[in-house]
Design a protein around this motif. Structure first.
Motif, PDB file in Angstrom:
ATOM      1  N   ALA A  49       0.846  -1.249  -0.050  1.00 24.54           N
ATOM      2  CA  ALA A  49       0.130   0.060  -0.079  1.00 24.54           C
ATOM      3  C   ALA A  49       0.769   1.311  -0.037  1.00 24.54           C
ATOM      4  CB  ALA A  49      -0.998   0.038   1.233  1.00 24.54           C
ATOM      5  N   VAL A  50       1.870   1.208   0.822  1.00 24.99           N
ATOM      6  CA  VAL A  50       2.717   2.390   0.808  1.00 24.99           C
ATOM      7  C   VAL A  50       3.675   2.666  -0.356  1.00 24.99           C
ATOM      8  CG1 VAL A  50       5.106   2.987   1.598  1.00 24.99           C
ATOM      9  CG2 VAL A  50       3.483   2.221   3.434  1.00 24.99           C
ATOM     10  N   ARG A  51       3.947   1.629  -1.223  1.00 24.21           N
ATOM     11  CA  ARG A  51       4.428   1.684  -2.595  1.00 24.21           C
ATOM     12  C   ARG A  51       3.420   2.288  -3.532  1.00 24.21           C
ATOM     13  NH1 ARG A  51       5.245  -3.253  -3.978  1.00 24.21           N
ATOM     14  NH2 ARG A  51       6.994  -3.607  -2.453  1.00 24.21           N
ATOM     15  N   LEU A  52       2.262   1.921  -3.422  1.00 22.63           N
ATOM     16  CA  LEU A  52       1.137   2.265  -4.492  1.00 22.63           C
ATOM     17  C   LEU A  52       0.972   3.894  -4.031  1.00 22.63           C
ATOM     18  CD1 LEU A  52      -1.360  -0.626  -4.352  1.00 22.63           C
ATOM     19  CD2 LEU A  52       0.093   0.051  -6.214  1.00 22.63           C
ATOM     20  N   LEU A  53       1.066   4.330  -2.895  1.00 23.26           N
ATOM     21  CA  LEU A  53       0.921   5.807  -2.401  1.00 23.26           C
ATOM     22  C   LEU A  53       1.874   6.405  -2.887  1.00 23.26           C
ATOM     23  CD1 LEU A  53      -0.775   5.389   1.214  1.00 23.26           C
ATOM     24  CD2 LEU A  53      -1.936   6.352  -0.862  1.00 23.26           C
ATOM     25  N   ALA A  54       3.173   6.148  -2.676  1.00 24.68           N
ATOM     26  CA  ALA A  54       4.047   6.703  -3.267  1.00 24.68           C
ATOM     27  C   ALA A  54       4.339   6.893  -4.727  1.00 24.68           C
ATOM     28  CB  ALA A  54       5.729   6.185  -2.597  1.00 24.68           C
ATOM     29  N   GLU A  55       3.911   5.885  -5.221  1.00 23.92           N
ATOM     30  CA  GLU A  55       3.849   6.015  -6.987  1.00 23.92           C
ATOM     31  C   GLU A  55       2.907   7.052  -7.169  1.00 23.92           C
ATOM     32  OE1 GLU A  55       3.361   1.955  -7.989  1.00 23.92           O
ATOM     33  OE2 GLU A  55       5.504   1.540  -7.768  1.00 23.92           O
ATOM     34  N   ALA A  56       1.847   7.331  -6.446  1.00 26.85           N
ATOM     35  CA  ALA A  56       0.671   8.076  -6.871  1.00 26.85           C
ATOM     36  C   ALA A  56       1.054   9.513  -6.348  1.00 26.85           C
ATOM     37  CB  ALA A  56      -0.623   7.790  -6.284  1.00 26.85           C
ATOM     38  N   GLY A  57       2.255   9.885  -5.634  1.00 27.28           N
ATOM     39  CA  GLY A  57       2.399  11.224  -5.554  1.00 27.28           C
ATOM     40  C   GLY A  57       2.504  11.581  -4.086  1.00 27.28           C
ATOM     41  N   CYS A  58       1.974  10.672  -3.183  1.00 22.01           N
ATOM     42  CA  CYS A  58       1.842  10.857  -1.578  1.00 22.01           C
ATOM     43  C   CYS A  58       3.080  10.730  -0.933  1.00 22.01           C
ATOM     44  CB  CYS A  58       0.727   9.910  -1.217  1.00 22.01           C
ATOM     45  SG  CYS A  58      -1.225  10.363  -1.857  1.00 22.01           S
ATOM     46  N   GLN A  59       3.423  11.704  -0.033  1.00 21.96           N
ATOM     47  CA  GLN A  59       4.413  11.327   1.060  1.00 21.96           C
ATOM     48  C   GLN A  59       3.746  10.406   1.932  1.00 21.96           C
ATOM     49  OE1 GLN A  59       6.804  15.191   1.218  1.00 21.96           O
ATOM     50  NE2 GLN A  59       4.437  15.789   1.368  1.00 21.96           N
ATOM     51  N   ILE A  60       4.588   9.679   2.659  1.00 20.61           N
ATOM     52  CA  ILE A  60       4.161   8.447   3.626  1.00 20.61           C
ATOM     53  C   ILE A  60       5.084   8.549   4.711  1.00 20.61           C
ATOM     54  CG2 ILE A  60       3.551   5.988   4.393  1.00 20.61           C
ATOM     55  CD1 ILE A  60       4.072   7.234   0.565  1.00 20.61           C
ATOM     56  N   VAL A  61       4.360   9.041   5.893  1.00 22.67           N
ATOM     57  CA  VAL A  61       5.333   9.236   7.347  1.00 22.67           C
ATOM     58  C   VAL A  61       4.717   7.831   7.965  1.00 22.67           C
ATOM     59  CG1 VAL A  61       5.505  10.383   9.231  1.00 22.67           C
ATOM     60  CG2 VAL A  61       5.241  11.535   7.007  1.00 22.67           C
ATOM     61  N   LEU A  62       5.622   6.870   8.484  1.00 24.64           N
ATOM     62  CA  LEU A  62       5.140   5.956   9.308  1.00 24.64           C
ATOM     63  C   LEU A  62       5.405   6.405  10.571  1.00 24.64           C
ATOM     64  CD1 LEU A  62       6.801   4.737   6.476  1.00 24.64           C
ATOM     65  CD2 LEU A  62       5.715   2.593   7.515  1.00 24.64           C
TER      66      LEU A  62
END
Length: 393
Positions: free
Chosen positions: A220-233
């Motif tokens: 899910a993180v990979r898909l969000l990153a590929e869509a241009g979202c920044q992810i903070v865990l």
């Protein structure tokens, strides 16, 4: 209001479960407070509950009690054998009334007995069996036979029985502006671009049955990153390894606050985020209390703990063994979570991004207004009766 309860100025609220349970009780606590503005509320709760109680404005003081009759192992029961000290604290509190909050699978009677022995004159709780003298105000248990209510609704109904219906059903969690400043600084140092959407992902949960598998979170993180979202865990100190596993498996740029935030900091991070993704857990309840849009990986263990009064998406795979109320999957397959497609997780988060408050009002710096002050609470740790008072700050 019930005339007897109208005169009750000092009230003991008993909620011996975890952080999320305390948060779901806050509307009922606020209803008690609103019925008489000069009312003083003390919360008797678990160590986890005490941590969040510091951030609940309507709680004036906290007594910490790891009750041996609550869910836990034998070591917990041995370590919490401080009944005499707790009883002494309750007696010294000079309380006018006690409200014992429970889920329907719990008995209120052990706590009611404590309050009875401490001489608290009014005692209110749900109870399945006849409590006789242990409760002065007995609300007959109707769950699960007649109905199953959300946990917030259940506790509001309890206090309404003594004339305290309350005028707000929102959960309470106060975020300090100082905590927001500190978390913003952390995120800035990590390289977060506050001008772009970002998602906070918290992968932890207290029960194994409520944890979405790290490899699926990573997808899910990979898909969000590929869509241009920044992810903070995010995650507790005990969850750092899981967070690092997700980062390694995702193999895309991510930021991590795992192990760096106390509860106040976690609340600030949730407030600042555009969307939160998490399991059924305390952070999910914090997001609901604060108002941050939420994607919840919803293990079908308990129908009473869905997000309350917040824009959200619940993701789960329906299973015949739904609502098992178990901390460990009794079937061993975890299908209610394991069969949720990571693509659904990513798409749900993206769909909620326009509803993040900072995008709706165009204010990048202040998505939801934090509070500037929070009264210091008195926290009591009942190790013994001679030295048991400490600061909650």
């Amino acid at each position: 209001m019930n005339a007897r309860w109208q005169g009750a100025r000092r009230i003991l609220c008993v909620r011996l479960d975890d952080m999320g349970d305390v948060l779901m009780t806050t509307p009922a606590i606020r209803a008690l407070k609103a019925a008489r503005p000069d009312r003083h509320i003390t919360l008797l709760t678990s160590p986890a509950g005490a941590a969040v109680a510091k951030l609940v404005p309507d709680v004036d003081a906290v007594i910490v009690f790891d009750a041996p009759w609550m869910k836990g192992d034998a070591q917990r029961a041995i370590a919490s054998a401080n009944d005499t000290a707790v009883e002494a604290l309750l007696r010294a509190g000079d309380y006018d009334a006690a409200v014992i909050f429970t889920v329907y699978s719990q008995s209120a009677l052990p706590a009611a007995y404590f309050c009875y022995r401490a001489g608290i004159p009014l005692r209110l709780a749900h109870c399945r069996e006849n409590p006789y003298a242990l409760l002065t105000d007995w609300v007959a248990e109707s769950e699960p036979g007649e109905t199953i209510r959300h946990e917030v609704r259940r506790q509001l109904d309890l206090v309404a029985a003594v004339g305290c219906p309350g005028d707000s059903q929102r959960m309470s969690f106060a975020v300090h502006d100082q905590a927001c400043r500190e978390v913003r600084q952390m995120l800035g140092e990590l390289g977060l671009d506050f001008g772009r959407p970002w998602v906070l992902l918290h992968a932890g949960a207290s029960a194994p049955s409520r944890r979405y598998p790290p490899p699926l979170f990573a997808q899910a993180v990979r898909l969000l990153a590929e869509a241009g979202c920044q992810i903070v865990l995010a995650g507790s100190a005990d969850e750092v390894d899981d967070v690092e596993t997700i980062q390694r498996m995702a193999d895309v740029p991510t930021l991590s606050l795992a192990g760096r935030l106390d509860l106040a900091g976690l609340g600030a991070a949730i407030l600042l985020a555009d969307v939160v993704i998490c399991n059924t857990s305390g952070p999910a309840q914090i997001a609901a209390a604060i108002g941050t849009p939420l994607v919840e990986l919803y293990a079908l263990t308990n129908p009473q703990h869905t997000p309350w009064m917040v824009r959200h998406t619940l993701l789960f795979h329906d299973v015949p063994c739904r609502f098992c109320y178990r901390s460990i999957c009794p079937q061993g397959h975890h299908d209610c979570l394991r069969r949720v497609d990571p693509l659904e997780v990513a798409e749900a988060a993206r769909a909620l991004l326009p509803f993040g408050l900072r995008w709706m009002i165009g204010e990048i710096a202040a998505p939801r207004a934090p509070v500037t002050t929070l009264p210091t609470k008195r926290t009591v740790l009942p190790r013994d009766t001679a030295s048991c008072v400490g600061s909650a700050s």
